[in-house]
Design a protein around this motif. Structure first.
Motif, short mmCIF file in Angstrom:
data_model
loop_
_atom_site.label_atom_id
_atom_site.label_comp_id
_atom_site.label_asym_id
_atom_site.label_seq_id
_atom_site.Cartn_x
_atom_site.Cartn_y
_atom_site.Cartn_z
N VAL A 1 61.08 91.06 32.48
CA VAL A 1 59.93 91.47 33.29
C VAL A 1 60.23 92.84 33.88
O VAL A 1 61.32 93.07 34.39
N PHE A 2 59.29 93.78 33.76
CA PHE A 2 59.50 95.12 34.30
C PHE A 2 58.24 95.59 35.00
O PHE A 2 57.17 94.98 34.85
N LYS A 3 58.35 96.69 35.73
CA LYS A 3 57.20 97.19 36.48
C LYS A 3 56.41 98.15 35.59
O LYS A 3 56.97 99.07 35.01
N LYS B 1 51.83 96.69 38.55
CA LYS B 1 51.88 95.26 38.26
C LYS B 1 53.08 94.95 37.37
O LYS B 1 53.57 95.83 36.65
N PRO B 2 53.52 93.70 37.34
CA PRO B 2 54.61 93.34 36.45
C PRO B 2 54.11 93.20 35.01
O PRO B 2 52.98 92.84 34.77
N ALA B 3 54.99 93.51 34.06
CA ALA B 3 54.71 93.29 32.65
C ALA B 3 55.95 92.66 32.04
O ALA B 3 57.03 92.69 32.64
N TYR C 1 55.95 96.85 45.83
CA TYR C 1 56.01 96.04 44.63
C TYR C 1 57.31 95.25 44.58
O TYR C 1 57.30 94.04 44.30
N GLU D 1 58.50 90.89 44.70
CA GLU D 1 59.48 90.07 43.96
C GLU D 1 60.26 89.20 44.94
O GLU D 1 60.65 88.07 44.61
#
Lengths: 147, 356, 415
Positions: free
Chosen positions: A65-67, A71-73, C336, C340
């Motif tokens: 998972v990366f930014k 949003k996360p992708a 962001y 998490e």
């Protein structure tokens, strides 16, 4: 010998300070402008295209998972070696999904939703598939970009 | 200037004839009287416009005019580019200050009756420049492609569509389509950085030329022959500089203490947020439209509002011909009264928009 | 009995064609001029899925649809000898529907994936058993699906469309007078309406949320056994179910015959969870079983304090970032990252179901490190802000000095 030298008058002092002040003001204005024009360290905004990972980082049958933008992708390498990238926001209630190697699919821990490796929602609450992104390998970097 | 002519000066004079300009500037003077304070506002507007041009060109180095990238590019400027926050906030604040200065400049010329013969065309070009600055403000506001700007543009172009006969065409022309989309953004960008600057340059050149040609006007109460004069260089210019430096200090302070917001990226599919308002210089018109009933004697209320403001704009342009040319100095006439009423109207309606 | 035989003869399932156009029957032509309950079926027929598929009145009620006003009268078309059965009794309704709906050869023509076990399930249910014993008050097919104007389950206006199910069941089960003879409580529909699932399904239209039939079954509706409802919870709440199954509570609850999930979360009024549910102070649920000073008591206290601690740190980091954001600093990246951290907090709350503080350690420390990083980013943003203001002060001083010098010069020149 300097026959033309005059004793410093108040006008000369004032002019001297004016000149210095003008230079200082000009400097205060030109300094930010000059630094603005020099390119920053990060050259582009990471909203439309981002380096998701290095090739060595992702093994077959794993995900990361990366930014991407704000949003996360998720970047996935299938057991056969293909790369896929998707929006990692679950279409049910916005939790972040993850890759499940033992099932070889994408899973959402919140309510047990499942997506296959084309992003299609195949089981559980999610009502829509995950949006897919484009993946390109550039040297040893994996670049993910919006279609 | 030194009495002797310099070698470089001669070299340039042979090739460009620049000494003519130098003569004109050296001999330029400005009348001094009770109201000459207002003379500074024209130069202030010009200075703030120059700030806009400079900061705008700098922003052009990083801004991207597409719906996919615009918001992110402005965010990039605000976060990653060195002093990007400063350049962007100065650009946004200076736009507002420039329009405010333009209004003050216009009203001062109105009350001091600077539009009298032979300066009618100066007034006409000036009022057109005022409308151009509003167009700059409207087109520039959309460029960060955030939620507020998106809906403000939608509402604003909707209103344009109500104009009779040409309304639908005007709406499509402005939007680059039927809805506000990425096409609208690109088009507004073209207006903002190319078309409007070109037209403004032309009009501004005319306006400045006419001001130089006729010199500064004096109010009716002052005798033009007898008023003492101040040299432009160095006296008036130094005072101008004081104002301009103060403006720079103000802009820097505003940028550091009240930075311009970015908000959220525009989402054409999301519903409009509550309380959308256009920028303050449009607010009085917007609020007026809100108060007009939907229909007045079978005519659409919004249409009436637009016609009203269009006529007002037209009257502004032809003001020099509205009041009699010759008038005894003691009699003020009805024009200042109208001017004050307009100011009060704008102030009251703007206040009501922000308070309700 | 003989009526049913006649019905079988007339309603030959083989006759039912998957015809796209509805058959014009004379029943409609006469009944549309009547009123009240004789007119209702005619009005409802266009919404009815059977009618849309080409079936008509005679397919259920028998009789001869060809005989009309011109060719005869009601005594001819509604003739028992032609198979007319009129209005079926409450005891007969399920069997009537089942003539088609329990035959795969029939249903295949309309929907090859249709289930055909509804009747068999119904007969095992409390509703089914009481209905066959002659109880007129229990539900049968037409009570939930309608008799005429039957809509598909997927149709949003159907009484059995997911968001409508609770209201449909509640028509009887919330009626105190009706339920008094069965001695069943009548607050379930109301409680469900206030629950998280009720809000999700009926207000937010999340069709994945459960309703009455998700736990109790559709046609085989029976009060669920203590051990079966929790299995349903686990289908969506898989992580919690998994963790609970490995925890010490599983055996303990089984021994005490306590339902797995409903003991703490209730069955109908399932409320939004909160950290107040664990720990030692009211309204925590742990002290109900764990005495003060016991191992469980201390574990509850530890879990609560760790989770509350992480939440507080995340909130503090969030506040600093909000302050920086409000002052105009661009902190969307740290915000962001902080999200998490909030993810870890949610995970820790799920891990409560292991009922073992040591097992939550990893998640909690990950969350705490994210909170620390975010706090640092926030402080850095505020420091940058201070730097900007210092730079502004310097430039302002320079400019003001310059202005002062200019004013001096102006005054000098004027003299």
């Amino acid at each position: 010998m300097m026959p033309d030298q005059q004793p410093p008058t108040r006008r000369n002092i004032l002019n001297y300070f004016l000149g210095t002040g003008a230079l200082a003001s000009l400097g205060a204005i030109l300094y930010p402008i000059t630094r603005f024009m020099i390119p920053p360290r990060i050259v582009e905004s990471a909203a439309s295209s981002v380096v998701a990972a290095k090739v060595a980082e992702i093994k077959p049958n794993s995900g990361k998972v990366f930014k991407f933008g704000s949003k996360p992708a998720i970047l996935v390498q299938t057991p056969t070696g293909e790369y896929h990238a998707f929006d990692a926001v679950c279409t049910h209630l916005d939790c972040t999904v993850q890759y499940r190697p033992e099932e070889r699919l994408i899973w959402c821990a919140c309510h047990n939703g499942r997506y296959d490796l084309t992003g299609k929602n195949i089981s559980g609450p999610p009502p829509r598939p995950l949006e897919e992104f484009k993946v390109n390998v550039r040297g040893d970097e994996i670049v993910v970009s919006r279609g | 200037m030194a009495a002797g002519k310099s070698k470089w000066g001669d070299w340039l004079e042979e090739r460009t004839g620049w000494r003519l300009v130098q003569e004109l500037i050296e001999h330029k003077d400005v009348p001094r009287h009770r109201h000459s304070f207002w003379y500074y506002f024209g130069g202030m507007t010009l200075f703030l416009f120059a700030v806009q041009v400079c900061t705008g060109i700098l922003l052009l180095l990083y801004y991207r005019p597409s719906a996919e990238a615009a918001f992110e590019s402005v965010q990039f400027i605000m976060t990653e580019v060195q002093f990007g926050w400063l350049i962007r906030s100065v650009h946004s604040w200076s736009a507002n200050l420039m329009i405010a200065a333009a209004f003050v400049h216009m009203f001062s010329a109105l009350f001091l009756r600077s539009f009298r013969r032979p300066r009618e065309l100066t007034w006409v070009s000036g009022s057109l420049l005022l409308f151009l600055s509003l167009a700059f403000g409207f087109s520039g506001y959309l460029l960060p492609w955030n939620k507020l700007a998106f809906f403000a543009t939608k509402v604003g172009t909707d209103i344009a569509g109500v104009v009779p006969l040409i309304g639908p065409f005007l709406l499509r022309f402005l939007r680059g389509g039927d809805e506000v989309t990425g096409a609208t953004l690109t088009r507004f960008f073209g207006f903002h950085v190319a078309i409007l600057p070109a037209v403004t340059t032309a009009l501004l050149s005319i306006h400045l030329y006419l001001v130089q040609k006729h010199g500064m006007s004096v109010p009716p109460s002052v005798d033009p022959e007898k008023a003492p004069r101040m040299r432009f260089i160095p006296d008036f210019l130094l005072r101008d500089l004081v104002g301009w430096l103060a403006a720079i200090a103000l802009l820097a302070g505003l940028a550091a203490i009240f930075p311009w917001e970015l908000g959220e990226k525009a989402d054409p599919f999301a519903p409009a947020p509550a309380g959308i308002k256009p920028e303050w210089y449009f607010v009085f018109m917007f609020q007026t439209l809100k108060y007009i009933p939907a229909k007045i004697l079978t005519i659409d209320g919004e249409l009436l509002g637009i016609m009203f403001f269009s006529i007002l704009g037209l009257l502004l342009v032809i003001t020099p011909w509205l009041s009699p040319a010759q008038r005894p100095a003691e009699k003020r006439g009805w024009l200042p009264v109208v001017g004050v009423l307009v100011i009060v109207y704008i102030a009251v309606l703007s206040a009501m928009a922000y308070l309700t | 009995m003989w009526q049913q035989l006649l019905l079988l003869m007339v309603l030959n399932p083989a006759q039912a064609q998957a015809a796209p156009r509805p058959v014009e029957s004379t029943c409609v032509r006469c009944h549309q001029d009547l009123d009240g309950s004789l007119l209702e079926p005619v009005k409802l027929r266009t919404q009815d899925i059977h009618f849309q598929k080409g079936l008509s009145c005679h397919n259920c009620h028998g009789g001869d649809p060809a005989i009309g006003i011109e060719t005869g009268g009601p005594e001819d078309s509604m003739n028992p000898r032609k198979g007319f059965t009129g209005r079926p009794s409450r005891r007969q309704i399920a069997a009537l529907c089942a003539i088609c709906h329990s035959q795969i050869e029939t249903m295949r023509k309309f929907n090859p994936q249709a289930r055909v076990d509804q009747y068999a399930e119904y007969l095992t249910s409390v509703h089914g058993k009481k209905n066959q014993a002659g109880d007129p008050n229990v539900a049968t097919c037409s009570d939930c699906h309608g008799a005429h104007g039957v809509r598909a389950v997927k149709d949003a206006n159907s009484p059995v469309y997911a968001p409508n199910v609770a209201a449909t069941c509640g028509r009887c089960h919330a009626d105190a007078k009706l339920m008094s003879s069965y001695r069943i409580p009548t607050n379930q529909a109301e409680q469900y309406g206030k629950s998280v699932h009720g809000e999700a399904l009926m207000k937010n239209r999340d069709l994945a949320a459960p309703t009455c039939n998700s736990c109790h079954g559709n046609h085989g509706a029976a009060p669920p056994g203590v051990d079966s409802v929790a299995n349903v919870c686990g289908q969506c709440h898989a992580m919690q179910w998994d963790m609970f199954g490995k925890s010490a509570h599983k055996k303990a609850f089984e021994e005490q015959k306590l339902p797995a999930c409903a003991t703490c979360h209730q069955n109908h009024l399932i409320e939004r969870t909160s950290d107040a549910m664990i720990g030692n102070e009211e309204p925590a649920l742990c002290p109900a079983c764990h005495e003060q000073g016991s191992a469980g008591y201390l574990a509850a206290r530890l879990m609560k304090s760790r989770i509350a601690g992480l939440e507080a740190r995340l909130a503090a980091a969030g506040q600093i970032l909000q302050r920086a954001a409000r002052a105009g600093m661009e902190v969307s990246n740290p915000i962001y990252k902080l999200s998490e951290g909030r993810d870890r907090l949610i995970h820790a709350r799920v891990e409560v179901h292991m009922f073992n503080p040591a097992a939550m350690q990893k998640t909690l420390s990950e969350g705490e490190s994210i909170a620390a990083d975010s706090e640092q980013s926030g402080q850095k943003a505020l420091a940058d802000l201070a730097y900007r203001r210092a730079g502004l002060a310097v430039s302002a001083v320079i400019l003001l000095c310059m202005i002062g010098l200019l004013l001096l010069k102006i005054r000098r020149l004027r003299a």
